[in-house]
Design a protein around this motif. Structure first.
Motif, PDB file in Angstrom:
ATOM      1  N   GLN A  65      74.113  19.224  -3.317  1.00 42.23           N
ATOM      2  CA  GLN A  65      74.832  19.970  -2.280  1.00 42.23           C
ATOM      3  C   GLN A  65      75.506  19.024  -1.287  1.00 42.23           C
ATOM      4  O   GLN A  65      76.655  19.223  -0.888  1.00 42.23           O
ATOM      5  N   ILE A  68      78.551  17.409  -2.920  1.00 44.53           N
ATOM      6  CA  ILE A  68      79.638  18.384  -3.014  1.00 44.53           C
ATOM      7  C   ILE A  68      80.371  18.481  -1.678  1.00 44.53           C
ATOM      8  O   ILE A  68      81.602  18.491  -1.628  1.00 44.53           O
ATOM      9  N   GLN A  77      79.677  29.682  -5.079  1.00 43.82           N
ATOM     10  CA  GLN A  77      78.216  29.627  -5.119  1.00 43.82           C
ATOM     11  C   GLN A  77      77.669  29.601  -6.542  1.00 43.82           C
ATOM     12  O   GLN A  77      76.740  28.851  -6.839  1.00 43.82           O
ATOM     13  N   ARG A  80      78.239  26.167  -8.041  1.00 41.13           N
ATOM     14  CA  ARG A  80      77.284  25.210  -7.442  1.00 41.13           C
ATOM     15  C   ARG A  80      75.912  25.365  -8.092  1.00 41.13           C
ATOM     16  O   ARG A  80      75.266  24.384  -8.454  1.00 41.13           O
TER      17      ARG A  80
END
Length: 174
Positions: A65, A68, A77, A80
């Motif tokens: 995270q 990213i 989402q 991810r």
């Protein structure tokens, strides 16, 4: 009917061009490969030795995270979430084969090339959407799969599922 004939028949049944990798999949594979390298560059191996698998999974998710956000990678989402799971499978499991290994309907996995992974379900071969970045990664995943099956520690998992992993159904991966 030989295995080669069964695989050819499965390819023909899907129609022309169905097995060609999509550009979006190639871009995702590149993202995953680059993210994996960034993680390896940042990870503290000494600290990693002291973590349980669950702690490592959590730390890995947080690191992904952060990367990213730092790299300003645009993902929704779901993307991810999928990226985190895929990288966790790469680092802690059998890469793209991990979901297939968890599927109780799969009795056999055949990795023919990085873009052609078949499973056997209820006695029928099916081409999956599973792909590897390249044939080298496909070979390593299959080697890990075979090694795990042969090891005493994980043999109970394999025996209980009755699964097998094979590569190069019609010819070896090059």
């Amino acid at each position: 009917m030989t295995l080669r004939e069964r695989l050819s028949a499965a390819d023909e049944a899907r129609g022309p061009g169905a097995a060609a990798p999509e550009p979006a999949n190639h871009a995702y594979q590149d993202l995953k490969k680059n993210m994996h390298q960034m993680i390896l560059d940042r990870i503290d191996l000494e600290r990693l030795k002291r973590l349980t698998a669950e702690q490592f999974k959590h730390e890995l998710a947080l690191l992904i995270q952060r990367i990213i956000e730092e790299e300003r990678i645009v993902l929704n989402q779901q993307e991810r979430h999928n990226l985190v799971l895929d990288i966790q499978h790469e680092m802690l499991g059998f890469g793209p084969l991990e979901p297939l290994l968890g599927d109780p309907t799969v009795s056999d996995i055949l990795v023919n090339t990085h873009a052609k992974v078949y499973v056997e379900r209820r006695g029928r071969l099916e081409l999956t959407g599973v792909t590897f970045h390249d044939n080298k990664r496909a070979r390593w995943s299959m080697l890990a799969c075979r090694t795990a099956r042969a090891s005493t520690r994980s043999s109970r998992r394999w025996r209980s599922t009755g699964r097998s992993c094979r590569s190069g159904a019609s010819r070896p991966i090059r």
